[in-house]
Scaffold this motif. Structure first.
Motif, PDB file in Angstrom:
ATOM      1  N   ILE A   1      16.886  -8.689 -24.845  1.00 16.78           N
ATOM      2  CA  ILE A   1      17.551  -9.844 -25.451  1.00 16.78           C
ATOM      3  C   ILE A   1      16.713 -11.066 -25.102  1.00 16.78           C
ATOM      4  N   LEU A   2      16.185 -11.739 -26.127  1.00 12.75           N
ATOM      5  CA  LEU A   2      15.229 -12.818 -25.903  1.00 12.75           C
ATOM      6  C   LEU A   2      15.905 -14.126 -25.501  1.00 12.75           C
ATOM      7  N   PRO A   3      16.791 -14.715 -26.307  1.00 13.63           N
ATOM      8  CA  PRO A   3      17.556 -15.840 -25.766  1.00 13.63           C
ATOM      9  C   PRO A   3      18.756 -15.256 -25.023  1.00 13.63           C
ATOM     10  N   THR A   4      18.850 -15.511 -23.740  1.00 14.50           N
ATOM     11  CA  THR A   4      19.864 -14.843 -22.925  1.00 14.50           C
ATOM     12  C   THR A   4      21.293 -15.229 -23.312  1.00 14.50           C
ATOM     13  N   ASP A   5      21.459 -16.252 -24.137  1.00 11.05           N
ATOM     14  CA  ASP A   5      22.810 -16.644 -24.560  1.00 11.05           C
ATOM     15  C   ASP A   5      23.201 -16.027 -25.905  1.00 11.05           C
ATOM     16  N   ALA A   6      22.408 -15.087 -26.416  1.00  9.55           N
ATOM     17  CA  ALA A   6      22.719 -14.430 -27.695  1.00  9.55           C
ATOM     18  C   ALA A   6      24.019 -13.638 -27.571  1.00  9.55           C
ATOM     19  N   ASP A   7      24.789 -13.603 -28.655  1.00  9.76           N
ATOM     20  CA  ASP A   7      26.059 -12.855 -28.669  1.00  9.76           C
ATOM     21  C   ASP A   7      25.785 -11.364 -28.494  1.00  9.76           C
ATOM     22  N   PHE A   8      26.510 -10.723 -27.587  1.00  8.97           N
ATOM     23  CA  PHE A   8      26.288  -9.316 -27.277  1.00  8.97           C
ATOM     24  C   PHE A   8      26.874  -8.352 -28.313  1.00  8.97           C
ATOM     25  N   PRO A   9      28.106  -8.554 -28.838  1.00  9.38           N
ATOM     26  CA  PRO A   9      28.664  -7.579 -29.794  1.00  9.38           C
ATOM     27  C   PRO A   9      27.790  -7.307 -31.027  1.00  9.38           C
ATOM     28  N   PRO A  10      27.211  -8.326 -31.693  1.00  7.82           N
ATOM     29  CA  PRO A  10      26.367  -7.969 -32.852  1.00  7.82           C
ATOM     30  C   PRO A  10      25.091  -7.230 -32.440  1.00  7.82           C
ATOM     31  N   ILE A  11      24.611  -7.458 -31.236  1.00 11.68           N
ATOM     32  CA  ILE A  11      23.429  -6.734 -30.751  1.00 11.68           C
ATOM     33  C   ILE A  11      23.778  -5.272 -30.517  1.00 11.68           C
ATOM     34  N   VAL A  12      24.965  -5.006 -29.979  1.00  7.97           N
ATOM     35  CA  VAL A  12      25.414  -3.624 -29.778  1.00  7.97           C
ATOM     36  C   VAL A  12      25.601  -2.932 -31.127  1.00  7.97           C
ATOM     37  N   PHE A  13      26.143  -3.645 -32.104  1.00  8.06           N
ATOM     38  CA  PHE A  13      26.290  -3.092 -33.454  1.00  8.06           C
ATOM     39  C   PHE A  13      24.908  -2.788 -34.050  1.00  8.06           C
ATOM     40  N   ALA A  14      23.949  -3.674 -33.842  1.00 12.26           N
ATOM     41  CA  ALA A  14      22.577  -3.439 -34.310  1.00 12.26           C
ATOM     42  C   ALA A  14      21.986  -2.210 -33.626  1.00 12.26           C
ATOM     43  N   PHE A  15      22.294  -2.007 -32.356  1.00 10.99           N
ATOM     44  CA  PHE A  15      21.819  -0.820 -31.644  1.00 10.99           C
ATOM     45  C   PHE A  15      22.424   0.442 -32.276  1.00 10.99           C
ATOM     46  N   TRP A  16      23.711   0.387 -32.610  1.00 10.96           N
ATOM     47  CA  TRP A  16      24.374   1.517 -33.282  1.00 10.96           C
ATOM     48  C   TRP A  16      23.625   1.885 -34.561  1.00 10.96           C
ATOM     49  N   LEU A  17      23.343   0.889 -35.397  1.00 12.72           N
ATOM     50  CA  LEU A  17      22.646   1.137 -36.656  1.00 12.72           C
ATOM     51  C   LEU A  17      21.220   1.651 -36.415  1.00 12.72           C
ATOM     52  N   THR A  18      20.578   1.163 -35.375  1.00 14.00           N
ATOM     53  CA  THR A  18      19.235   1.638 -35.015  1.00 14.00           C
ATOM     54  C   THR A  18      19.286   3.110 -34.630  1.00 14.00           C
ATOM     55  N   ILE A  19      20.253   3.483 -33.816  1.00 16.62           N
ATOM     56  CA  ILE A  19      20.384   4.883 -33.395  1.00 16.62           C
ATOM     57  C   ILE A  19      20.645   5.773 -34.608  1.00 16.62           C
ATOM     58  N   LEU A  20      21.415   5.287 -35.578  1.00 18.55           N
ATOM     59  CA  LEU A  20      21.642   6.071 -36.796  1.00 18.55           C
ATOM     60  C   LEU A  20      20.324   6.340 -37.519  1.00 18.55           C
ATOM     61  N   THR A  21      19.456   5.349 -37.586  1.00 22.75           N
ATOM     62  CA  THR A  21      18.164   5.567 -38.258  1.00 22.75           C
ATOM     63  C   THR A  21      17.305   6.545 -37.473  1.00 22.75           C
TER      64      THR A  21
END
Length: 153
Positions: free
Chosen positions: A125-145
């Motif tokens: 996570i580059l800016p440490t104040d980035a929202d965590f839930p959308p990043i976790v959702f992005a990880f989910w979609l990445t794992i699907l690919t």
């Protein structure tokens, strides 16, 4: 900030994510691309909208928090919308499994496998104040690919 992403076992697609101040546990349903996630103590469900659909939602209760869409079946990219923001998720390069997660042209996170022969991954996570839930959702979609790519090989 680095979030370590560890699968339940060497054959599992269920993950435990842990990093400074954050953790998530998610369980993918065995026969679909749906499941549940516990993000920093809050429970969410992920639903896929049809077998051939390129649309997923992450919900808290009955409220849709984020929607992820795959605009093309031939690309590994997604658009995620929610909470008044639009995010992009896509590959760093044509040959890499690593993905970038950005908002308005600013890269918020990089999602990468630990190495070529493992399901372990990490999220930087580059800016440490980035929202965590959308990043976790992005990880989910990445794992699907990654999972689809493995099954198609």
């Amino acid at each position: 900030m680095i979030i370590d992403c560890t699968p339940d076992s060497i054959i599992s697609w269920n993950y435990f994510l842990q990093g400074p101040g954050h953790e998530a546990i998610w369980q993918k349903k065995l026969t679909s691309e749906q499941g549940s996630i516990l993000i920093d103590g809050e429970y969410f469900t992920i639903k896929k909208h049809g077998v051939t659909s390129g649309k997923w939602t992450i919900q808290q209760g009955s409220e849709v928090v984020y929607t992820g869409t795959k605009p093309s079946a031939f690309r590994r990219s997604f658009r995620i919308e929610g909470m008044g923001k639009t995010y992009d998720l896509g590959p760093l390069s044509m040959f890499s499994r690593s993905m970038y997660f950005s908002c308005d042209g600013t890269v918020l996170a990089l999602i990468s496998p630990k190495h070529a022969f493992t399901r372990k991954a990490e999220i930087e996570i580059l800016p440490t104040d980035a929202d965590f839930p959308p990043i976790v959702f992005a990880f989910w979609l990445t794992i699907l690919t990654w999972r689809r790519r493995m099954h198609n090989s």
